[in-house]
Design an enzyme around this catalytic site. Structure first.
Site, short mmCIF file in Angstrom:
data_model
loop_
_atom_site.label_atom_id
_atom_site.label_comp_id
_atom_site.label_asym_id
_atom_site.label_seq_id
_atom_site.Cartn_x
_atom_site.Cartn_y
_atom_site.Cartn_z
N HIS A 137 11.49 -30.56 10.85
CA HIS A 137 10.82 -30.19 9.60
C HIS A 137 9.50 -29.52 9.99
O HIS A 137 8.91 -29.87 11.01
CB HIS A 137 10.57 -31.48 8.82
CG HIS A 137 10.07 -31.32 7.43
ND1 HIS A 137 8.76 -31.00 7.15
CD2 HIS A 137 10.69 -31.46 6.24
CE1 HIS A 137 8.60 -30.96 5.83
NE2 HIS A 137 9.75 -31.23 5.26
N ASP A 214 10.11 -38.97 13.67
CA ASP A 214 9.91 -38.66 12.25
C ASP A 214 11.09 -39.27 11.49
O ASP A 214 12.20 -38.74 11.53
CB ASP A 214 9.85 -37.14 12.09
CG ASP A 214 9.99 -36.68 10.65
OD1 ASP A 214 10.19 -37.52 9.75
OD2 ASP A 214 9.92 -35.46 10.43
N GLN A 217 13.81 -39.09 6.85
CA GLN A 217 15.17 -39.08 6.29
C GLN A 217 16.01 -40.28 6.74
O GLN A 217 17.10 -40.48 6.22
CB GLN A 217 15.92 -37.81 6.70
CG GLN A 217 15.37 -36.54 6.10
CD GLN A 217 15.47 -36.50 4.59
OE1 GLN A 217 16.33 -37.15 3.99
NE2 GLN A 217 14.59 -35.76 3.97
N LYS A 240 10.61 -40.92 -0.43
CA LYS A 240 12.01 -40.67 -0.09
C LYS A 240 12.80 -41.96 0.01
O LYS A 240 13.98 -41.96 0.29
CB LYS A 240 12.10 -39.88 1.22
CG LYS A 240 11.60 -38.46 1.04
CD LYS A 240 11.69 -37.63 2.27
CE LYS A 240 11.20 -36.22 1.96
NZ LYS A 240 11.09 -35.39 3.17
N CYS A 379 12.14 -26.42 4.57
CA CYS A 379 11.04 -26.62 5.53
C CYS A 379 11.55 -26.67 6.96
O CYS A 379 11.03 -27.40 7.80
CB CYS A 379 10.24 -27.88 5.23
SG CYS A 379 9.43 -27.85 3.64
C1 PLP Z 1 10.27 -34.81 3.84
C2 PLP Z 1 10.20 -34.76 5.30
C3 PLP Z 1 8.98 -34.68 5.96
C4 PLP Z 1 7.67 -34.55 5.24
O1 PLP Z 1 7.44 -35.64 4.43
P1 PLP Z 1 6.22 -35.62 3.39
O2 PLP Z 1 6.54 -36.75 2.49
O3 PLP Z 1 6.30 -34.28 2.69
O4 PLP Z 1 4.99 -35.78 4.16
C5 PLP Z 1 8.99 -34.67 7.35
N1 PLP Z 1 10.13 -34.75 8.03
C6 PLP Z 1 11.32 -34.85 7.43
C7 PLP Z 1 12.56 -34.98 8.26
C8 PLP Z 1 11.41 -34.86 6.04
O5 PLP Z 1 12.59 -34.94 5.45
#
Ligand code: PLP
Length: 421
Positions: A137, A214, A217, A240, A379
């Site tokens: 992302h 990260d 998801q 999320k 993104c």
């Molecule tokens: C949504 C997302 C982000 C960013 O998250 P924010 O809530 O916008 O800070 C980073 N990495 C992944 C894989 C995402 O799906």
């Protein structure tokens, strides 16, 4: 056929999974869009919020709104206890060693920026390498680019295979004694690929590198165990995982966090402030939480994690796997439709392009039929460019989606494709 792999096959959990009942927790699901009942399939962008979480805001502002950690009055005590209560829930959710390793941020993006600005600024130098992956992302790309432009370290990119799985042989080759950090997502938001982060962490550590995962998801779909992964840093976002916007989490190993300098200065993060002898900083986690945080949001995140726990994260992941399988089979029968992301290990994300139809047109027209999907680059522009497209349509699933919704989505998709071709 790609489908979600859940560690234990929760047959009992599946039998007990009552989607009709849990849908009742989400008031937004009963609204209409353009006169049609809403089918919300943009969960990878943000998930909807159960009433239990929404209620936190009116409870908080009507009963115990107060600033935390500094008052000696009842409201401040109650707010502080509820706020710190979430830290303990997050500790359990991630299986972190200690609640002090849980730092509240505005979201995954801010968590990654914290690591870049604090750990990165102190530990990276010209000649060093940071490995990210083609699946990242933008929020796990741009913070490293910004810092690299200042410091002069090198960013290297782990390539993907045709299926959207990471090329693990290439990963092994890229690792060297120059590698200081590997920063990868646990689950790709664009393709749904589940990355073998535990294996990646072991390889990174063999080369003396750290790993930042990260988990934006992954957190909504599977059990997260930062100790089993042996992650040095792990980040996720509240919005999320059925929580509110404005709050997220950075987990870090204790010794790392303790050695890292603060990245923002202000109230909450200090021990003493003096013009003469300088300022000393609070211990973790407060050292990284300058200023008044999003108190109600943090408390609401705790409630969201309780909601997830009451349903069962394994049951949620298994249900989403069924939805994904069903949708994958059905779209596979549509002429000229190409799925992007067919890795053997996938979470509930279905990304596709349709020959002769612009993704944006599909998104706009299917919205007229009440179906919310995402269209665009998600993104993840480098990933899409690698696959020769600048946009895809993406349907992504959550606990409250149903097989009937998937069928209605497919019907709507077929209608829309007929209109634009
Ligand atoms: C949504 C997302 C982000 C960013 O998250 P924010 O809530 O916008 O800070 C980073 N990495 C992944 C894989 C995402 O799906």
């Amino acid at each position: 056929m790609p489908h979600t792999v859940i560690e234990s096959t929760p047959m009992r959990a599946q039998a007990a999974f009552d989607v009709a009942k849990l849908r009742k927790d989400f008031p937004i699901l009963s609204r209409e869009v353009h006169g049609k009942s809403l089918i919300y399939l943009d969960n990878a962008a943000t998930s909807q919020t159960p009433q239990q979480v929404i209620d936190v805001f009116s409870e908080y502002y009507s009963r115990y709104n107060a600033n935390i950690h500094r008052g000696l009055h009842t409201l401040a005590d109650e707010a502080t206890a509820a706020f710190e209560g979430t830290r303990h829930k997050v500790r359990a959710f991630l299986n972190a060693e200690d609640a002090r390793q849980v730092i509240f941020t505005r979201g995954t993006t801010e968590a990654i920026n914290l690591v870049a600005q604090s750990w990165g600024r102190k530990n990276l130098a010209p000649g060093d390498e940071v490995l990210i992956s083609m699946l990242e992302h933008h929020s796990n790309i741009v913070p490293w680019q910004l810092l690299a432009a200042e410091i002069g370290f090198t960013i290297k990119v782990i390539p993907v295979e045709e299926s959207g799985a990471l090329d693990m042989a290439a990963y092994s080759t890229l690792l060297s004694e120059r590698t200081k950090l590997v920063a990868v997502n646990h689950v790709s938001n664009a393709f749904g690929t589940i990355n073998p982060v535990q294996e990646m962490a072991a390889l990174a550590h063999q080369h003396g590198a750290l790993i930042l995962v990260d988990g934006a998801q992954a957190a909504p779909h599977q059990v997260i165990d930062v100790q089993a992964i042996d992650a040095d840093f792990y980040a996720f976002s509240g919005h999320k995982v059925y929580g509110p916007t404005g709050v997220g989490v950075l987990y870090g190993k204790q010794a790392l966090l303790e050695a890292m300098p603060p990245w923002q200065g202000g109230g909450e993060m200090i021990k003493t402030v003096s013009f003469d002898v300088g300022t000393s900083f609070a211990a973790i986690p407060h050292k990284f939480e300058a200023g008044t945080p999003a108190i109600a949001e943090v408390i609401a995140l705790g409630r969201a994690l309780e909601w997830v726990e009451s349903v069962g994260i394994n049951a949620i992941g298994a249900w989403e796997g069924q939805l994904l399988d069903h949708a994958t089979q059905a779209v596979g029968r549509i002429d000229g439709l190409r799925i992007l992301g067919t890795a053997p290990q996938k979470a509930g994300v279905l990304s596709f392009v349709v020959e002769g139809a612009h993704s944006q047109d599909i998104g706009l027209l299917i919205d007229q039929l009440g179906v919310a999907i995402r269209t665009g680059h998600h993104c993840a522009q480098p990933l899409l460019a690698h696959f020769g497209v600048d946009a895809t349509c993406r349907a992504s699933f959550a606990a409250y989606n149903t097989l009937e919704e998937v069928d209605r989505f497919i019907e709507a998709l077929q209608r829309v494709i007929g209109m634009v071709r």
